[in-house]
Design a protein around this motif. Structure first.
Motif, short mmCIF file in Angstrom:
data_model
loop_
_atom_site.label_atom_id
_atom_site.label_comp_id
_atom_site.label_asym_id
_atom_site.label_seq_id
_atom_site.Cartn_x
_atom_site.Cartn_y
_atom_site.Cartn_z
N ARG A 126 0.85 4.13 -3.00
CA ARG A 126 0.49 5.48 -2.80
C ARG A 126 1.43 6.44 -3.07
O ARG A 126 1.28 7.49 -3.52
CB ARG A 126 -0.21 5.40 -1.10
N ALA A 129 -5.59 0.43 -1.45
CA ALA A 129 -4.72 0.66 -2.43
C ALA A 129 -5.24 0.75 -3.91
O ALA A 129 -6.57 0.28 -3.93
CB ALA A 129 -3.63 -0.39 -2.43
N VAL A 140 1.09 -1.24 0.06
CA VAL A 140 -0.05 0.08 -0.19
C VAL A 140 0.90 1.00 0.03
O VAL A 140 0.50 2.10 -0.76
CB VAL A 140 -1.03 -0.04 1.22
#
Length: 230
Positions: A121, A149, A117
């Motif tokens: 990001r 995500a 994640v």
């Protein structure tokens, strides 16, 4: 390669991993020439291997089963047929094989690596385009949503009609993202399948598909080694 504008990621063994729960096998037995026997740790490991990489020579296949295996990532029905054969071939009864298969294709069963994640990001926040390129026969988007995500594009073999290492699947990803191959890095756990992106001019980063707990910063480390901060 000059400026990295996009990163393509494999799914299984790269961003997420199918990790079993002992409860999956509760009450199950194998039925073979030796009769009925309990599923111990060794057998459990064998079944999980067949759920994730059922390519061993011990899997006996008829012509029909072989066809399903070769084309499993192009059509959900063939995917189911191929994996059920791989499970029942080792002695798992049909109903138990169906239960395990449903677990395997349930996005909720897939666990993200600890840095998945954060990496997705961070890269997107930095302006890079992100594509998921996967040989798979079910929709993995719910797994990403559950993890918090996302990606700009999901290029899944059963949706686009091409399977890695066929360069067409990478071409679709590049076209959808609007980037050139020389500005793109492919990250995956298979030299043969994911590394085929190099045929188009992409860079390639190989990661180890270790258990989730054993690879806490594998993605971050691999990308930073290539000069990509995340």
């Amino acid at each position: 390669m000059t400026t990295v504008r996009a990163v393509l990621f494999d799914f299984s063994g790269t961003l997420f991993r199918l990790e079993e729960d002992d409860s999956w096998f509760a009450g199950m037995e194998l039925v073979d020439d030796e009769g009925r026997r309990a599923i111990d740790d060794h057998v459990q490991a064998e079944l999980m291997e067949r759920l994730t990489h059922p390519t061993g020579g011990s899997v006996t296949r008829s012509a029909e089963a072989q066809h399903a295996w070769v084309n499993r990532d192009l059509e959900p029905a063939l995917h189911r047929e191929a994996y059920l054969h791989a499970l029942t071939d080792v002695g798992l009864p049909n109903d138990a094989a169906e239960t395990l298969y449903r677990r395997a294709v349930d996005p909720a069963s897939w666990v993200p690596y600890p840095d998945t994640v954060e990496v997705l990001r961070s890269l997107r926040a930095g302006g890079l385009r992100i594509g998921i390129v996967s040989n798979i026969a079910f929709d993995i988007r719910p797994a990403f949503r559950a993890a918090g995500a996302d990606a700009d594009e999901f290029v899944l073999s059963f949706e686009v009609g091409a399977v890695k290492p066929d360069p067409r699947i990478f071409q679709v990803a590049l076209q959808r993202l609007g980037v050139a191959a020389e500005d793109t890095v492919m990250v995956g756990d298979s030299e043969e399948n994911d590394g085929a992106a190099r045929q188009l001019g992409c860079d390639f980063i190989l990661v180890d598909p270790l258990p989730v707990a054993e690879r806490p910063t594998g993605l971050i480390d691999a990308l930073r080694d290539r000069g990509i901060n995340c």
